[in-house]
Design a protein around this motif. Sequence first.
Motif, mmCIF file in Angstrom:
data_model
loop_
_atom_site.group_PDB
_atom_site.id
_atom_site.type_symbol
_atom_site.label_atom_id
_atom_site.label_comp_id
_atom_site.label_asym_id
_atom_site.label_seq_id
_atom_site.Cartn_x
_atom_site.Cartn_y
_atom_site.Cartn_z
ATOM 1 N N ALA B 193 9.756 7.530 -30.392
ATOM 2 C CA ALA B 193 9.376 6.215 -29.856
ATOM 3 C C ALA B 193 10.528 5.510 -29.146
ATOM 4 O O ALA B 193 10.345 4.449 -28.575
ATOM 5 C CB ALA B 193 8.833 5.330 -30.978
ATOM 6 N N SER B 194 11.724 6.108 -29.185
ATOM 7 C CA SER B 194 12.819 5.499 -28.432
ATOM 8 C C SER B 194 13.456 6.508 -27.481
ATOM 9 O O SER B 194 14.484 6.241 -26.880
ATOM 10 C CB SER B 194 13.871 4.929 -29.393
ATOM 11 N N GLU B 225 5.838 3.357 -24.837
ATOM 12 C CA GLU B 225 5.901 3.763 -26.260
ATOM 13 C C GLU B 225 7.090 4.696 -26.515
ATOM 14 O O GLU B 225 7.477 4.924 -27.658
ATOM 15 C CB GLU B 225 4.593 4.404 -26.720
ATOM 16 N N THR B 292 3.367 4.954 -38.328
ATOM 17 C CA THR B 292 3.278 3.584 -37.822
ATOM 18 C C THR B 292 4.097 3.360 -36.552
ATOM 19 O O THR B 292 4.452 2.230 -36.237
ATOM 20 C CB THR B 292 3.713 2.579 -38.906
ATOM 21 N N ASN B 293 4.416 4.431 -35.846
ATOM 22 C CA ASN B 293 4.829 4.269 -34.453
ATOM 23 C C ASN B 293 4.269 5.456 -33.678
ATOM 24 O O ASN B 293 3.971 6.500 -34.261
ATOM 25 C CB ASN B 293 6.349 4.081 -34.305
ATOM 26 N N LYS B 313 18.929 9.252 -43.072
ATOM 27 C CA LYS B 313 18.827 7.817 -42.794
ATOM 28 C C LYS B 313 17.452 7.419 -42.232
ATOM 29 O O LYS B 313 17.106 6.252 -42.203
ATOM 30 C CB LYS B 313 19.967 7.336 -41.899
ATOM 31 N N ASP B 314 16.677 8.416 -41.819
ATOM 32 C CA ASP B 314 15.329 8.121 -41.321
ATOM 33 C C ASP B 314 14.293 8.092 -42.454
ATOM 34 O O ASP B 314 13.156 7.691 -42.252
ATOM 35 C CB ASP B 314 14.899 9.172 -40.289
ATOM 36 N N SER B 317 12.437 4.579 -43.644
ATOM 37 C CA SER B 317 11.420 4.091 -42.704
ATOM 38 C C SER B 317 10.179 4.983 -42.746
ATOM 39 O O SER B 317 9.051 4.498 -42.669
ATOM 40 C CB SER B 317 11.975 4.050 -41.274
ATOM 41 N N LYS B 320 8.237 4.208 -45.900
ATOM 42 C CA LYS B 320 7.553 2.920 -45.732
ATOM 43 C C LYS B 320 6.264 3.128 -44.923
ATOM 44 O O LYS B 320 5.204 2.587 -45.254
ATOM 45 C CB LYS B 320 8.501 1.952 -45.008
ATOM 46 N N ARG B 429 -0.965 1.828 -29.763
ATOM 47 C CA ARG B 429 -0.001 1.482 -30.811
ATOM 48 C C ARG B 429 -0.622 1.558 -32.187
ATOM 49 O O ARG B 429 -1.704 1.021 -32.412
ATOM 50 C CB ARG B 429 0.561 0.070 -30.574
ATOM 51 N N PHE B 431 1.248 0.504 -34.844
ATOM 52 C CA PHE B 431 2.162 -0.314 -35.636
ATOM 53 C C PHE B 431 1.431 -0.923 -36.834
ATOM 54 O O PHE B 431 0.238 -1.184 -36.769
ATOM 55 C CB PHE B 431 2.706 -1.470 -34.789
ATOM 56 N N GLU B 432 2.195 -1.213 -37.864
ATOM 57 C CA GLU B 432 1.627 -1.919 -39.019
ATOM 58 C C GLU B 432 0.916 -3.176 -38.536
ATOM 59 O O GLU B 432 1.493 -3.957 -37.771
ATOM 60 C CB GLU B 432 2.749 -2.366 -39.973
ATOM 61 N N GLY B 433 -0.289 -3.372 -38.988
ATOM 62 C CA GLY B 433 -1.016 -4.609 -38.709
ATOM 63 C C GLY B 433 -1.458 -4.800 -37.275
ATOM 64 O O GLY B 433 -2.017 -5.830 -36.930
ATOM 65 N N ARG B 434 -1.204 -3.822 -36.423
ATOM 66 C CA ARG B 434 -1.537 -3.982 -35.009
ATOM 67 C C ARG B 434 -3.026 -4.299 -34.818
ATOM 68 O O ARG B 434 -3.398 -5.149 -34.030
ATOM 69 C CB ARG B 434 -1.171 -2.691 -34.262
ATOM 70 N N ALA B 437 -4.245 -7.254 -40.027
ATOM 71 C CA ALA B 437 -3.306 -7.138 -41.146
ATOM 72 C C ALA B 437 -3.781 -6.041 -42.107
ATOM 73 O O ALA B 437 -4.938 -6.051 -42.527
ATOM 74 C CB ALA B 437 -3.191 -8.472 -41.864
#
Lengths: 196, 469
Positions: B193-194, B225, B292-293, B313-314, B317, B320, B429, B431-434, B437
């Motif tokens: 996503a980046s 995206e 969620t992405n 380190k990923d 996230s 989550k 998308r 994303f959470e809650g997109r 909620a």
Amino acid sequence: MSKNKINIIHSTFVPLNIENVDTDQIIPARFLKGTTRDGFGKNLFRDWRYENDDEATPKKDFPLNQPQYNGTILVAGKNFGCGSSREHAAWAILDAGFSAVVSSFFADIFKNNALNNGVLPVTVSEKFLEEIFSQGNEATLTISLPEQSITIDATGIKERFDINSYKKECLINGYDDIDYLLNIKEDIINYETQHA
Amino acid sequence: MGKTLFEKIWEKHIVKTIDDGPSVLYIDKHLIHEVTSPQAFAGIEKRGLQLFRPKQIVATADHNVPTLDQHLPIKEQLSRMQVDTLIKNCANHGIELYGLGHPYQGIVHVIGPELGITQPGMTIVCGDSHTSTHGAFGSIAFGIGTSEVEMVFATQCLLQTKPKQMRINVEGELREGVLSKDIVLYILAKISASGATGYAVEYAGSTIRNLSMEARMTVCNMSIEMGARCGLIAPDETTFEYVYGRNFAPEGIEWIKALQYWQTLYSDDDATFDAEINIDAADITPMITYGTNPGMGIGVNQLVPLGQSLDIKDRPSFAKAMEYMGIEPGSAIRGQKIDYVFIGSCTNSRIEDLRLVADFVKGKHKADEVEVWIVPGSKQVEQQAIEEGIDKIFEEAGFQLRQPGCSACLGMNEDKIPAGKYCISTSNRNFEGRQGAGARTLLASPLTAAAAAITGRVTDVSELLAGYN
């Protein structure tokens, strides 16, 4: 139009150790119905802050709800501000009292929106970011825009950050792009004539 | 040295460049909508300025409009006020508005191309990140914030730094049941996503060349995206044929002149790219997201990854995201029960999308427990669907055809997915809650979404298609 001027920011910080924080999390779409720039701060990270969308039940483990975390600097995981172009995200961060966001990577549109509102996006290395996250809750950071540096005060560890010199001048003096563009209107009209 | 497609358009639109700073980029077309424009109008008025080039602006109401009973006043007071503010602002400043009730109303990124407003070689901006859609025509099109909307109002220009250049080549034939949505979800899964942040992305290769304009728009739409500033595809006969004869397309001698320019819009053989990615179309299967992405996608027959397979380190996230989605790492996504199906959004709500879905579901019926919303991208798409009898096919299948708008893509209006429910969505998308909620979104192509509507579960549409043929 004058806006927030930025020079040196010295403050404790709020750690948000999450990657890919998108603008839908910063401010969910259902709060975009305003027609002014004010009042978005109370809904900053709304769905991460409250259970069942209810202000009476804050999520205790979310940093913005933890009194030990405060200050005017928000520190977040990489790719902060991805997703929607909503400037409301920058307005919410500003309205909630932040003047800088530190991350190892910012999404493009958010970065511009932040700069256009006098919120300084500070891009640091992954290592430096980890270093910040490992600090205790009373730790302070010093961000110097003239020097383009960020320092963890307790350890003195310092890193330089990039910002283009035009944007830097704008932030230090509180100028915005419209002031600049209005001043070159003649050039714009000439361009139009040549390309008609 | 050769130039990229992007560079050719970029250089033609530079008014001037600030030393060690950004360039002043001239904007040909500015599209606006009700959500990200009111503060920009207020800013202009506060400064005592007039709009510089109101004739280069087109407005519509899409983000915050209901998709049922559009002939009635909007019930929700804040939404109504926002839409009314747009009407007032457009009237005060002389801007063409295709608002509710207008035969051209629709999602801003659907109506621009459909009306021929979007043309090759242009610079196009809108206060919406999916403006990248218009790049499918070989234009530089990108989303901007409200302060930038105000700048374009005031001067028709923006201060921009030139992005780096990336090319993504997709070569070969697509497999059965694989659509352009699968191509872009596949790219996202590959580069994250980046993965394209800071770049303008040109999509090229035989697979891209063979796509229709609608399919190309789906690919460019999701450039943002990946973090890209914009996405673009060199215009060709497919593009010219699509634009020709549309409401705002050039005519007569103007058309010939325009065509001459458009035919120069391609990356030179010796153009250099800062990054280049090659993809074999045969590797792409129907895709679905599990996280969620939009970069968290897999083939429908693949397993959701395990946290252990990721960089340390990923992992937080990832954990989550899995907790939010209620999906077990390492599990199969195929067979996942679905509660809602949303076919719509600026990614996949065009007539071609609706035709594909209708063709697939004809004579079938949705699973009982699934609710299916089809939200056309514009009044013209809706009208076309009715003329072609597609509305009847949907009705027989138990699908609800609603009225145009952004709808459940961002859940700004009342079209929200309830907390905890799973929605397979053709939008952009997850994303959470997109979508509301607590809503759990799985992004997929219109065919994969239609297949899930029929079976009530995440399904490999290519298997159904094989049986169907």
